[in-house]
Scaffold this motif. Sequence first.
Motif, PDB file in Angstrom:
ATOM      1  N   LYS A   1       0.841  -1.200   0.000  1.00 15.83           N
ATOM      2  CA  LYS A   1       0.000   0.000   0.000  1.00 15.83           C
ATOM      3  C   LYS A   1       0.875   1.248   0.000  1.00 15.83           C
ATOM      4  CE  LYS A   1      -2.507   1.058   3.656  1.00 15.83           C
ATOM      5  NZ  LYS A   1      -3.590   1.187   4.652  1.00 15.83           N
ATOM      6  N   LEU A   2       0.421   2.253  -0.755  1.00 10.06           N
ATOM      7  CA  LEU A   2       1.099   3.539  -0.839  1.00 10.06           C
ATOM      8  C   LEU A   2       0.079   4.636  -0.555  1.00 10.06           C
ATOM      9  CD1 LEU A   2       3.815   4.978  -1.687  1.00 10.06           C
ATOM     10  CD2 LEU A   2       2.815   5.156  -3.972  1.00 10.06           C
ATOM     11  N   ASP A   3       0.384   5.519   0.422  1.00  7.83           N
ATOM     12  CA  ASP A   3      -0.546   6.590   0.794  1.00  7.83           C
ATOM     13  C   ASP A   3       0.160   7.936   0.745  1.00  7.83           C
ATOM     14  OD1 ASP A   3      -2.979   5.069   1.616  1.00  7.83           O
ATOM     15  OD2 ASP A   3      -1.577   4.197   3.043  1.00  7.83           O
ATOM     16  N   TYR A   4      -0.573   8.947   0.277  1.00 10.10           N
ATOM     17  CA  TYR A   4      -0.028  10.297   0.189  1.00 10.10           C
ATOM     18  C   TYR A   4      -1.014  11.277   0.810  1.00 10.10           C
ATOM     19  CZ  TYR A   4       1.644  14.715  -1.764  1.00 10.10           C
ATOM     20  OH  TYR A   4       2.087  16.003  -1.913  1.00 10.10           O
ATOM     21  N   VAL A   5      -0.504  12.189   1.635  1.00  7.80           N
ATOM     22  CA  VAL A   5      -1.312  13.231   2.257  1.00  7.80           C
ATOM     23  C   VAL A   5      -0.639  14.570   1.994  1.00  7.80           C
ATOM     24  CG1 VAL A   5      -2.277  14.135   4.402  1.00  7.80           C
ATOM     25  CG2 VAL A   5      -2.108  11.656   4.068  1.00  7.80           C
ATOM     26  N   HIS A   6      -1.442  15.538   1.500  1.00  9.01           N
ATOM     27  CA  HIS A   6      -0.897  16.865   1.193  1.00  9.01           C
ATOM     28  C   HIS A   6      -1.807  17.929   1.813  1.00  9.01           C
ATOM     29  CE1 HIS A   6       1.389  19.873  -1.012  1.00  9.01           C
ATOM     30  NE2 HIS A   6       0.232  20.455  -1.319  1.00  9.01           N
ATOM     31  N   PRO A   7      -1.266  18.777   2.701  1.00  9.17           N
ATOM     32  CA  PRO A   7      -2.087  19.837   3.301  1.00  9.17           C
ATOM     33  C   PRO A   7      -2.367  20.944   2.303  1.00  9.17           C
ATOM     34  CG  PRO A   7       0.183  20.037   4.031  1.00  9.17           C
ATOM     35  CD  PRO A   7       0.118  18.781   3.203  1.00  9.17           C
ATOM     36  N   MET A   8      -3.561  21.527   2.427  1.00  3.29           N
ATOM     37  CA  MET A   8      -3.970  22.617   1.545  1.00  3.29           C
ATOM     38  C   MET A   8      -4.458  23.787   2.399  1.00  3.29           C
ATOM     39  SD  MET A   8      -5.941  20.257  -1.308  1.00  3.29           S
ATOM     40  CE  MET A   8      -6.101  21.589  -2.491  1.00  3.29           C
ATOM     41  N   LYS A   9      -4.940  24.806   1.763  1.00  4.13           N
ATOM     42  CA  LYS A   9      -5.416  25.976   2.484  1.00  4.13           C
ATOM     43  C   LYS A   9      -6.731  25.677   3.204  1.00  4.13           C
ATOM     44  CE  LYS A   9      -3.295  29.353  -0.660  1.00  4.13           C
ATOM     45  NZ  LYS A   9      -3.558  30.498  -1.577  1.00  4.13           N
ATOM     46  N   HIS A  10      -7.033  26.505   4.175  1.00  4.08           N
ATOM     47  CA  HIS A  10      -8.290  26.445   4.919  1.00  4.08           C
ATOM     48  C   HIS A  10      -8.483  25.080   5.607  1.00  4.08           C
ATOM     49  CE1 HIS A  10      -9.147  30.169   2.852  1.00  4.08           C
ATOM     50  NE2 HIS A  10      -9.094  29.568   1.665  1.00  4.08           N
ATOM     51  N   GLU A  11      -7.392  24.538   6.144  1.00  5.11           N
ATOM     52  CA  GLU A  11      -7.420  23.288   6.902  1.00  5.11           C
ATOM     53  C   GLU A  11      -7.914  22.094   6.083  1.00  5.11           C
ATOM     54  OE1 GLU A  11      -9.651  23.949  10.452  1.00  5.11           O
ATOM     55  OE2 GLU A  11      -7.988  24.944  11.449  1.00  5.11           O
ATOM     56  N   LEU A  12      -7.751  22.149   4.785  1.00  5.28           N
ATOM     57  CA  LEU A  12      -8.095  21.020   3.926  1.00  5.28           C
ATOM     58  C   LEU A  12      -6.878  20.129   3.709  1.00  5.28           C
ATOM     59  CD1 LEU A  12     -10.273  22.750   1.174  1.00  5.28           C
ATOM     60  CD2 LEU A  12     -11.070  21.181   2.936  1.00  5.28           C
ATOM     61  N   LYS A  13      -7.144  18.850   3.508  1.00  5.74           N
ATOM     62  CA  LYS A  13      -6.092  17.889   3.198  1.00  5.74           C
ATOM     63  C   LYS A  13      -6.483  17.098   1.960  1.00  5.74           C
ATOM     64  CE  LYS A  13      -4.469  17.037   7.933  1.00  5.74           C
ATOM     65  NZ  LYS A  13      -4.293  15.982   8.975  1.00  5.74           N
ATOM     66  N   LEU A  14      -5.518  16.907   1.059  1.00  8.28           N
ATOM     67  CA  LEU A  14      -5.712  16.023  -0.086  1.00  8.28           C
ATOM     68  C   LEU A  14      -5.110  14.668   0.265  1.00  8.28           C
ATOM     69  CD1 LEU A  14      -6.501  15.523  -3.072  1.00  8.28           C
ATOM     70  CD2 LEU A  14      -4.171  16.272  -3.668  1.00  8.28           C
ATOM     71  N   GLU A  15      -5.915  13.607   0.187  1.00  7.50           N
ATOM     72  CA  GLU A  15      -5.463  12.270   0.541  1.00  7.50           C
ATOM     73  C   GLU A  15      -5.687  11.338  -0.641  1.00  7.50           C
ATOM     74  OE1 GLU A  15      -7.721  11.289   3.978  1.00  7.50           O
ATOM     75  OE2 GLU A  15      -6.475  12.473   5.326  1.00  7.50           O
ATOM     76  N   ALA A  16      -4.678  10.545  -0.978  1.00  7.60           N
ATOM     77  CA  ALA A  16      -4.787   9.602  -2.082  1.00  7.60           C
ATOM     78  C   ALA A  16      -3.904   8.401  -1.792  1.00  7.60           C
ATOM     79  CB  ALA A  16      -4.371  10.260  -3.400  1.00  7.60           C
ATOM     80  N   GLY A  17      -4.171   7.296  -2.499  1.00  7.35           N
ATOM     81  CA  GLY A  17      -3.373   6.105  -2.271  1.00  7.35           C
ATOM     82  C   GLY A  17      -3.717   5.006  -3.241  1.00  7.35           C
TER      83      GLY A  17
END
Length: 509
Positions: free
Chosen positions: A444-460
């Motif tokens: 398994k491979l997971d990626y988390v990237h923080p964005m503006k306004h306390e949003l997070k982009l999550e993919a895997g």
Amino acid sequence: MKSLSFYLILLSLSFYAAKAFAQSENRGEISGKIVSNGGTPGAFATVTLLKAADSALVKGAISDEDGKYQFIHIPYGKYLIAVSMIGMDKAYSSAFSLNADHHETILPVITLEPDTKLLKGVEVSAAKPFIQHKPGQTIVNVENSPVSAGNTVMEVLEKSPGIFVDQDGNISLNGKSGVNVMINGQPTHLSSSQLATILKAMPASAVSQIELMTQPPAKYSAEGTAGLINIVLKKNTALGFNGSLTAGAGYGQYPKYNAGGSINYKNEKFSLYANYNFAHTENKFEMDINRYFYKPYSKLLETNMQQSSLMKPDNNNHTAQAGMDFYLTPNQTLGFVVNGSINSGNFDTYSPVHFMDGSGNTDSISTSTNHIGYNWQNGRANLHYTINSDKGSSLTTNLDYNRFYMSMPQSLFTNVTDAQGNILHDPYQNKGRQPSTINIYAAKLDYVHPMKHELKLEAGVKYSFVNSDNNSQFEVYRNDKWVNDPGNTNHFIYKENHYCPSKIGGKIG
């Protein structure tokens, strides 16, 4: 005279009906509302149900946006409510009783007052609340809480908001079954009864927190229709060497005892950790059932069935874990962990049933003796790598191997006699075993990237291969010999390749 199959069907129906009835009787519901001294709803306050006698924790909850809270499946007794909220003084309800006359209790509104210490500018340092609310999840902070001492993980779960555990160990979240339970973010690959055995043997002192998620992040597999429970074990954060030993014992009708220990070492380059826990339990259950059968379209009693069952389970559970983490750079960690469990025990049942006519005369007596033995083993190896960027994004890789083995020898003997003890049928005898082996390979491979306004982009992305071999072998005793029972014998081999992207999306907080 009724056939043997008729008696066996009645015994089965009686057993399951009694279990369903036992789970619902002598329980009720409690509800209420919380407001501030200005009348605004006390949203997301921590609400705990306590025993009135000693203030022992029974169950926790979080109030909703309107300040409303509810406790369901609560055993009859005398209780009180405690409410805490950041910036407010802790408040309590008056003691109240939950019983057959007050099966659904609605409590008076609880009003919270501002914390006077904060109003005066006094600096207050406080530990994490026992229950925290975050978008899409509720966090139960077990570490350093009163429930961490002397309780098991299963007992903490039973006290957690929205969780109900039935007598068979099935866990539901917010009234829904099919919950996916993970430990440190990894699936357990266990049945509900096997998972219950593990959690009953695991001390709560080994747990940092329990995450209850109705909307799991993308890094978790989309298994479980009711949400996800992630049990996060403690991690060693102190440099140097440390360890702990725990032990406990109790005695009711039968003894129970447990023992365990952990050892840790950490420096700036790597950390080592290992732990082991053992638990032994014995129990006895007695169940009495009276069933009445009336003649069709009549109030005349035709048959009365009186059953008295004695059930005696015993269990020995061993769990162990060892691992190592290498700190390659301040932002990179490479590690491995191996863990496993061995569980063995027995479940013996003795059930005499008296069948009587409408006048109370004994027609026949059916006596069943059932034995189920079980021995199952579960092992897992994991290799993981994590890299964190200075901007807050992270990339995590996991390689896993899981192996599960189970053997379940069992036997059933049923004898039917008349009131004088004369045998009416040849005894029914059945025996079998159900060896099962499951091997699971996953990446398994997971990626988390923080964005503006306390949003997070999550993919895997995830790949898994499952190889399952289940061989159920049953025999019945006929004509002085054991012969194959084709209706219950089955050899099932299953293989699955599964490749899929994890959920991709944004998340607040």
